[in-house]
Motif scaffolding. Structure first.
Motif, PDB file in Angstrom:
ATOM      1  N   GLN A   1      13.298   9.091   6.028  1.00 56.38           N
ATOM      2  CA  GLN A   1      13.428  10.264   5.184  1.00 56.38           C
ATOM      3  C   GLN A   1      14.580  11.117   5.720  1.00 56.38           C
ATOM      4  OE1 GLN A   1      11.916  10.631   2.429  1.00 56.38           O
ATOM      5  NE2 GLN A   1      10.147   9.252   2.566  1.00 56.38           N
TER       6      GLN A   1
ATOM      7  N   CYS B   1       4.500   8.238  -0.072  1.00 54.87           N
ATOM      8  CA  CYS B   1       5.875   7.821  -0.366  1.00 54.87           C
ATOM      9  C   CYS B   1       6.038   6.308  -0.425  1.00 54.87           C
ATOM     10  CB  CYS B   1       6.832   8.396   0.678  1.00 54.87           C
ATOM     11  SG  CYS B   1       6.971  10.194   0.613  1.00 54.87           S
TER      12      CYS B   1
ATOM     13  N   PHE C   1      11.686  14.037  -0.816  1.00 48.16           N
ATOM     14  CA  PHE C   1      11.194  12.833  -0.158  1.00 48.16           C
ATOM     15  C   PHE C   1      11.493  11.591  -0.994  1.00 48.16           C
ATOM     16  CE2 PHE C   1       9.000  15.769   2.513  1.00 48.16           C
ATOM     17  CZ  PHE C   1       8.811  15.087   3.706  1.00 48.16           C
ATOM     18  N   ARG C   2      11.881  10.535  -0.315  1.00 48.94           N
ATOM     19  CA  ARG C   2      12.152   9.258  -0.978  1.00 48.94           C
ATOM     20  C   ARG C   2      10.841   8.515  -1.201  1.00 48.94           C
ATOM     21  NH1 ARG C   2      16.479   5.757   2.104  1.00 48.94           N
ATOM     22  NH2 ARG C   2      16.171   4.520   0.209  1.00 48.94           N
TER      23      ARG C   2
END
Length: 271
Positions: free
Chosen positions: A178, A135, A167-168
């Motif tokens: 998150q 991520c 999810f970012r």
């Protein structure tokens, strides 16, 4: 845990270590489960290693049940896994070398340690997801950005589609929270809390720095080689620039052996 980037010497450590930077920024997960088979036996004392015929399948040495370091029965859920562990014992020659017995070590850890701390081990895997390797992306150079996108975007997409976990994905290494929903989805994917499965997933997670990679690999959404390569995109890029360091290469070889053993462990649990 293995780093995902390396310094200018290509040794996987130092201020270029993307994963280490991220863990320092976020507080980081706690690290690997301690290995409960710490003291190897001095010598081989048995002629034949075998298994019991009834689940849970015990490991037997000359017909006698093997005990874990905490004096519990060394017994596992599947016959296939028991046979593989018995093969490790049979392969020992004069002395018993735990470094050549990864499945035995995992079994001891599952029985003696993870079984007593199921919720904590699952929580640690979720903590990795909270600062998951895939991520956090490089902003430059363009070649590395493209490599990360190629190998990591499918993992994030898999998590979105399969775990229903949004999810970012962010640039840089500054920790970003998150959502509680995303982390809860990872936690749900770990239930019910089985000590044998959690042991394998925790090993894969700590070796790669990614709970999402570990879960995707277990689900066969990614191959073993692809998962390993995805965990080392940054490191491999630095090696392409600066060359390999012999000591770092040896450490990486050891991590790969442990990674392959953890994958085999999970596969044998399903057999």
């Amino acid at each position: 845990m293995s780093g995902s980037s390396s310094n200018g010497n290509g040794n996987g450590e130092g201020k270029g270590d993307h994963r280490a930077d991220l863990e320092r920024a976020s507080g980081g997960p706690r690290g690997t489960i301690s290995d409960s088979l710490a003291k190897p036996l001095a010598r081989r004392f048995y002629k034949e290693a075998s298994t019991g015929d009834v689940a849970p399948f015990q490991i037997l040495l000359d017909g006698r049940a093997v005990k874990t370091p905490k004096k519990r029965a060394l017994a596992v859920p599947t016959k296939a896994l028991a046979l593989a562990i018995a093969d490790e014992w049979q392969a020992q020659v004069d002395t018993i070398d735990p470094s050549r017995m990864p499945l035995t070590r995992f079994a001891n850890t599952a029985i003696d340690a993870v079984s007593e701390t199921l919720d904590a081990v699952a929580a640690d895997i979720v903590a990795y997801a909270g600062s998951d390797l895939v991520c956090y992306r490089a902003e430059t150079p363009d070649e590395l950005v493209a490599l990360q996108s190629r190998d990591w975007n499918p993992i994030v997409a898999w998590a979105d589609a399969t775990l229903d976990a949004r999810f970012r994905v962010v640039p840089g290494v500054v920790h970003v929270e998150q959502s509680s929903e995303a982390l809860a989805a990872v936690g749900h994917a770990l239930t019910p809390h089985d000590p044998f499965r959690l042991t394998g997933l925790h090993v894969l997670t700590t070796l790669t720095g990614s709970a999402l990679l570990a879960l995707a690999l277990e689900s066969k959404a990614v191959t073993v080689d692809a998962a390993w390569n995805a965990a080392h995109v940054d490191e491999d890029y630095q090696i392409s620039l600066w060359g390999e360091d012999a000591e770092a290469t040896a450490r990486r070889r050891g991590r790969r052996a442990e990674f392959d053993a953890a994958w085999r462990w999970l596969a044998l649990l399903r057999t």
